[in-house]
Design a protein around this motif. Structure first.
Motif, PDB file in Angstrom:
ATOM      1  N   LYS A  97       0.834  -1.203   0.000  1.00  0.00           N
ATOM      2  CA  LYS A  97       0.000   0.000   0.000  1.00  0.00           C
ATOM      3  C   LYS A  97       0.871   1.256   0.000  1.00  0.00           C
ATOM      4  CE  LYS A  97      -3.866  -2.152   2.245  1.00  0.00           C
ATOM      5  NZ  LYS A  97      -4.322  -2.657   3.481  1.00  0.00           N
ATOM      6  N   ASP A  98       0.315   2.333  -0.564  1.00  0.00           N
ATOM      7  CA  ASP A  98       1.005   3.623  -0.545  1.00  0.00           C
ATOM      8  C   ASP A  98       0.750   4.373   0.748  1.00  0.00           C
ATOM      9  OD1 ASP A  98       2.167   3.362  -3.053  1.00  0.00           O
ATOM     10  OD2 ASP A  98       0.436   4.232  -4.067  1.00  0.00           O
ATOM     11  N   SER A  99      -0.457   4.178   1.343  1.00  0.00           N
ATOM     12  CA  SER A  99      -0.781   4.849   2.595  1.00  0.00           C
ATOM     13  C   SER A  99      -1.819   4.032   3.356  1.00  0.00           C
ATOM     14  CB  SER A  99      -1.300   6.269   2.342  1.00  0.00           C
ATOM     15  OG  SER A  99      -2.535   6.232   1.657  1.00  0.00           O
ATOM     16  N   LEU A 100      -1.906   4.304   4.663  1.00  0.00           N
ATOM     17  CA  LEU A 100      -2.815   3.549   5.513  1.00  0.00           C
ATOM     18  C   LEU A 100      -3.113   4.350   6.772  1.00  0.00           C
ATOM     19  CD1 LEU A 100      -4.185   0.738   6.114  1.00  0.00           C
ATOM     20  CD2 LEU A 100      -2.031   0.110   7.232  1.00  0.00           C
ATOM     21  N   LYS A 101      -4.415   4.566   7.069  1.00  0.00           N
ATOM     22  CA  LYS A 101      -4.805   5.178   8.341  1.00  0.00           C
ATOM     23  C   LYS A 101      -4.731   4.085   9.384  1.00  0.00           C
ATOM     24  CE  LYS A 101      -7.913   8.673   6.518  1.00  0.00           C
ATOM     25  NZ  LYS A 101      -9.285   9.193   6.499  1.00  0.00           N
ATOM     26  N   VAL A 102      -3.993   4.365  10.489  1.00  0.00           N
ATOM     27  CA  VAL A 102      -3.735   3.291  11.438  1.00  0.00           C
ATOM     28  C   VAL A 102      -3.335   3.841  12.801  1.00  0.00           C
ATOM     29  CG1 VAL A 102      -1.308   3.060  10.790  1.00  0.00           C
ATOM     30  CG2 VAL A 102      -2.523   1.063  11.618  1.00  0.00           C
ATOM     31  N   LYS A 103      -3.465   2.995  13.804  1.00  0.00           N
ATOM     32  CA  LYS A 103      -2.986   3.284  15.156  1.00  0.00           C
ATOM     33  C   LYS A 103      -1.972   2.193  15.479  1.00  0.00           C
ATOM     34  CE  LYS A 103      -6.165   4.073  18.271  1.00  0.00           C
ATOM     35  NZ  LYS A 103      -7.183   3.896  19.343  1.00  0.00           N
ATOM     36  N   ILE A 104      -0.801   2.587  15.975  1.00  0.00           N
ATOM     37  CA  ILE A 104       0.299   1.648  16.204  1.00  0.00           C
ATOM     38  C   ILE A 104       0.820   1.784  17.631  1.00  0.00           C
ATOM     39  CG2 ILE A 104       2.641   0.989  15.493  1.00  0.00           C
ATOM     40  CD1 ILE A 104       1.995   2.221  12.740  1.00  0.00           C
ATOM     41  N   SER A 105       1.195   0.664  18.203  1.00  0.00           N
ATOM     42  CA  SER A 105       1.864   0.640  19.503  1.00  0.00           C
ATOM     43  C   SER A 105       3.290   0.153  19.271  1.00  0.00           C
ATOM     44  CB  SER A 105       1.123  -0.304  20.458  1.00  0.00           C
ATOM     45  OG  SER A 105       1.795  -0.362  21.697  1.00  0.00           O
ATOM     46  N   ALA A 106       4.269   0.896  19.743  1.00  0.00           N
ATOM     47  CA  ALA A 106       5.679   0.543  19.525  1.00  0.00           C
ATOM     48  C   ALA A 106       6.533   1.190  20.605  1.00  0.00           C
ATOM     49  CB  ALA A 106       6.123   1.021  18.142  1.00  0.00           C
ATOM     50  N   THR A 107       7.834   0.955  20.517  1.00  0.00           N
ATOM     51  CA  THR A 107       8.786   1.568  21.442  1.00  0.00           C
ATOM     52  C   THR A 107       9.525   2.684  20.719  1.00  0.00           C
ATOM     53  OG1 THR A 107       9.066  -0.530  22.583  1.00  0.00           O
ATOM     54  CG2 THR A 107      10.765   1.135  22.948  1.00  0.00           C
ATOM     55  N   ALA A 108       9.538   3.873  21.316  1.00  0.00           N
ATOM     56  CA  ALA A 108      10.278   4.995  20.736  1.00  0.00           C
ATOM     57  C   ALA A 108      11.771   4.693  20.811  1.00  0.00           C
ATOM     58  CB  ALA A 108       9.961   6.286  21.484  1.00  0.00           C
ATOM     59  N   THR A 109      12.477   4.906  19.702  1.00  0.00           N
ATOM     60  CA  THR A 109      13.921   4.646  19.685  1.00  0.00           C
ATOM     61  C   THR A 109      14.737   5.931  19.631  1.00  0.00           C
ATOM     62  OG1 THR A 109      13.912   4.441  17.273  1.00  0.00           O
ATOM     63  CG2 THR A 109      13.652   2.402  18.561  1.00  0.00           C
ATOM     64  N   ASP A 110      14.219   6.951  18.969  1.00  0.00           N
ATOM     65  CA  ASP A 110      14.913   8.227  18.805  1.00  0.00           C
ATOM     66  C   ASP A 110      13.888   9.347  18.876  1.00  0.00           C
ATOM     67  OD1 ASP A 110      17.654   7.239  17.829  1.00  0.00           O
ATOM     68  OD2 ASP A 110      16.302   6.308  16.368  1.00  0.00           O
ATOM     69  N   VAL A 111      14.337  10.526  19.333  1.00  0.00           N
ATOM     70  CA  VAL A 111      13.475  11.706  19.406  1.00  0.00           C
ATOM     71  C   VAL A 111      14.313  12.924  19.034  1.00  0.00           C
ATOM     72  CG1 VAL A 111      12.024  13.139  20.902  1.00  0.00           C
ATOM     73  CG2 VAL A 111      12.141  10.683  21.291  1.00  0.00           C
ATOM     74  N   CYS A 112      13.699  13.865  18.338  1.00  0.00           N
ATOM     75  CA  CYS A 112      14.376  15.135  18.034  1.00  0.00           C
ATOM     76  C   CYS A 112      14.849  15.755  19.338  1.00  0.00           C
ATOM     77  CB  CYS A 112      13.412  16.081  17.328  1.00  0.00           C
ATOM     78  SG  CYS A 112      14.057  17.766  17.162  1.00  0.00           S
ATOM     79  N   GLN A 113      16.136  16.035  19.431  1.00  0.00           N
ATOM     80  CA  GLN A 113      16.702  16.575  20.660  1.00  0.00           C
ATOM     81  C   GLN A 113      16.671  18.098  20.715  1.00  0.00           C
ATOM     82  OE1 GLN A 113      17.750  14.671  23.524  1.00  0.00           O
ATOM     83  NE2 GLN A 113      16.324  13.465  22.284  1.00  0.00           N
ATOM     84  N   LYS A 114      16.161  18.731  19.663  1.00  0.00           N
ATOM     85  CA  LYS A 114      16.026  20.189  19.700  1.00  0.00           C
ATOM     86  C   LYS A 114      14.683  20.594  20.269  1.00  0.00           C
ATOM     87  CE  LYS A 114      19.438  21.592  16.500  1.00  0.00           C
ATOM     88  NZ  LYS A 114      19.939  22.691  15.777  1.00  0.00           N
TER      89      LYS A 114
END
Length: 185
Positions: free
Chosen positions: A82-99
């Motif tokens: 698929k090119d796109s999909l409306k969805v809700k996901i549960s996962a673990t954050a690995t990186d975040v913008c530090q600014k």
């Protein structure tokens, strides 16, 4: 008489110039004050979008819950082809913008990483959520990230100058535009 006329004309020109500069300075100060006020109100709006619910999670953007959230593996299966999909996901954050906390990443089923940005740049997440369980809802889509954007993201993530310089090719990958994020405590 010519000297007096010349002197008056010169004085008038200097006075007009000085008044013009004072008006420009006042306009600049007014514009700066308006910009600061707008920035402060934007920050207030972002804070207003952040709510604490039930004491066990933090919400950013639209209020969402974890009901119906897919795991990363389930998401990979549904997104396949698929090119796109409306969805809700549960996962673990690995990186975040530090600014600013203006994006985060999660690990995908194939070992890569998916960048999650936030709808209309309307909210941010805390910068210290790496390793925490997150639920996010919105639209996943196939995206090409330019070299310029990849370098910008690397800078936001605090990468070294050598790591940033090593980025020379755009990336085609699944990206995500979230309208709500929940961080489990």
């Amino acid at each position: 008489m010519k000297k007096i006329s010349y002197l008056l004309t010169t004085t008038a020109v200097v006075f007009a110039f000085a008044c013009g500069q004072a008006e420009k300075k006042a306009e600049t100060e007014e514009t700066t004050t308006e910009a600061a006020s707008t920035e402060a109100s934007m920050e207030e709006e972002i804070v207003e979008e952040t709510t604490e619910a039930e004491g066990d999670s933090l919400h950013f953007g639209e209020l969402i819950d974890e009901n119906g959230a897919l795991t990363i593996d389930e998401f990979a299966t549904k997104m396949n082809g698929k090119d796109s999909l409306k969805v809700k996901i549960s996962a673990t954050a690995t990186d975040v913008c530090q600014k600013k906390g203006c994006w985060m990443k999660v690990q995908t089923a194939d070992g890569g990483k998916m960048r999650i940005r936030f709808k209309d740049y309307g909210f941010f997440v805390p910068k210290d959520i790496s390793g925490k369980q997150v639920v996010f809802e919105g639209v996943a889509f196939q995206d090409t990230t330019t070299v310029e954007d990849l370098k910008h993201y690397a800078e936001d993530a605090g990468k070294s100058a050598e790591e940033i310089a090593a980025i020379t090719e755009p990336e085609i990958q699944t990206a995500f535009m979230a309208h709500g994020v929940m961080i489990k405590q």
